[in-house]
Scaffold this motif. Structure first.
Motif: not given
Length: 495
Positions: A15-24, A33-44
């Motif tokens: 679970v993301a504890l902060t807003d995360l961005t693609k490629h982070e 693990v490299t993010l394939k898309e933006d993920v908002k806080r609280g999302h999986k």
């Protein structure tokens, strides 16, 4: 501060504890693990490849299954996951009790001891209408009463407004009468005027009979159609009650006298990580002191109900829990409504995907203690410890049901924020610091610090201290704002 959390080592998401961005890049157990898309806080976020129809695991339990292939680093939400729940399940009693690690510290608070043995944390004067037609009259009575007595020396005077009491049949009529009767006998009031119109089907004579034993010095009645000036007559009765209540004093009481309702609303992806586990710790703590907590919101137990059933004190309580769950499912099905489409738009925006996701987070408010009893809607608590109560997930209805069951206070966890309050102190506990800072006039306590700088043990101690202060008379925000509601469950026909 961490940017992600894996709740259970068996989870295939974090679970993301902060807003995360693609490629982070996030790091989980030494794996990048490299993010394939933006993920908002609280999302999986998927931390491994998940094939279509494979379970998504959170809290160590399935929260649904993938409807497409999901790849490592992808956002996991409603677009690629579906609930596993369907129909009415068969259950088997498989008791697994958990030892409470808290001990009794013999703590106290200062409350109002009532003649029936119950203890209130407020000394308020209430008007309880038998029917919604007299809500306006009740307001005028209070205005007149205040003119007559001047500055109040009690905690509050208010009307428990509702829109029922007439044109109801069967269970709805009985529920209205029962909830209003529970309010009349609630220990947070030191006096009650029961105000009727005179032609409603919740008639005064039957209502009196339904009350059973009550303190006749503290409860007065008035039928508006039977007097010339109902405003003055009502104000006179309030003055009589007030003169008695002015003599009431707080006394030292054991924490075992506390009955606390557990509720959540406007939940988000952090609810099951911060605020709900915190409230669960408090529940375990209070039970160890000899006190009582009550969990409700039955539809938000679906998907996690077996965890509660396993903690039933005995087979009788287990069977009552099974009925609690199945009766509510049948209620949905009676009206041809989907049983498992519970998460609201706000829940989904905050990161909650399926009902299992919501329920596994929601039921954490009940901690790990043994379930000692299951209450029907309108029933009042009789057994100390952790209880379950039949009521829907609706915030106003469920919080009112908790208050009516005898709870002197409701703990309400929220990730989105809400200003309402029931007719007892309704403490808002935020799941994240952002809503706490944005809405300090709504939120009373911040559990978001659990993902920043506080340990669960330390924050539990802070919450215990704060709850005792509120029990001693410190106002929470819904009281400061005078946001107080009574909502009654309706399931049938209105004439």
């Amino acid at each position: 501060m961490k940017n992600i959390i894996q709740i259970n080592e068996n989870d295939n998401i974090v679970v993301a504890l902060t807003d995360l961005t693609k490629h982070e890049v996030i790091i989980i157990r030494n794996k990048e693990v490299t993010l394939k898309e933006d993920v908002k806080r609280g999302h999986k976020i998927a931390i491994s490849d998940i094939k279509m129809d494979e379970n998504i695991v959170k809290y160590g339990f399935p929260i649904g299954h993938s409807v497409v292939d999901v790849f490592e680093g992808q956002w996991v939400h409603t677009h690629n996951i579906k609930t596993n729940l369907d129909g009415i399940k068969e259950y088997k009693f498989d008791q697994k009790l958990i030892e409470n690690t808290y001990t009794n510290r013999n703590l106290t608070f200062n409350g109002y001891k009532r003649i029936d043995g119950n203890v209130g944390i407020r000394n308020e004067l209430w008007i309880v209408p038998t029917v919604g037609c007299v809500n306006g009259i009740a307001d005028r009575i209070i205005d007149k009463f205040k003119e007559m007595v001047g500055d109040l020396t009690i905690d509050n005077v208010e009307v428990l407004k509702h829109n029922y009491g007439c044109s109801q049949l069967g269970d709805d009529h009985i529920s209205t009468r029962t909830i209003l009767g529970d309010a009349v006998k609630h220990p947070n009031n030191g006096g009650v005027l029961v105000l009727g119109l005179g032609c409603e089907n919740n008639g005064m004579d039957d209502f009196k009979k339904s009350l059973g034993d009550f303190n006749e010095k503290r409860v007065k009645f008035l039928i508006s159609q039977e007097v010339s000036d109902e405003i003055q007559e009502g104000a006179n009765r309030l003055v009589e009650l007030y003169e008695i209540m002015k003599e009431d004093k707080r006394e030292v009481c054991s924490l075992s006298e506390l009955k606390i309702g557990l509720k959540c609303g406007g939940s988000d992806g952090l609810s099951g990580i911060t605020a709900n586990p915190l409230v669960g710790k408090f529940s375990d703590f209070l039970v160890a002191q000899g006190g009582s907590t009550i969990l409700t919101e039955v539809p938000e137990m679906f998907g996690a109900e077996t965890l509660l059933m396993a903690r039933s004190k005995n087979e009788e309580v287990y069977n009552k829990t099974v009925h609690l769950i199945n009766d509510f499912k049948e209620y949905f099905m009676k009206y041809d409504q989907p049983v498992y489409e519970n998460p609201s738009p706000g829940n989904k925006a905050g990161g909650i995907t399926t009902l299992e996701d919501k329920s596994l987070g929601c039921t954490q408010k009940a901690g790990t203690e043994t379930v000692v009893d299951v209450l029907k809607y309108g029933e009042t608590l009789t057994k100390k410890g952790l209880n379950l109560l039949s009521a829907p997930g609706n915030d106003l209805v469920a919080a009112s049901a908790l208050a009516a069951s005898g709870c002197q206070m409701v703990l309400f966890t929220t990730g989105r924020g809400t200003p309402f309050g029931s007719f007892v102190p309704t403490m808002k506990i935020s799941t994240n610091t952002q809503i706490f800072e944005l809405k300090p006039h709504w939120i009373d306590f911040n559990a978001g610090s659990l993902v920043q700088d506080k340990s669960l043990e330390d924050l539990t101690e802070e919450l215990v201290e704060y709850i005792i202060r509120v029990a001693n008379g410190e106002l929470v925000n819904n009281e400061k704002n005078n946001f107080r509601e009574l909502a009654i469950f309706k399931s049938g026909v209105t004439l």
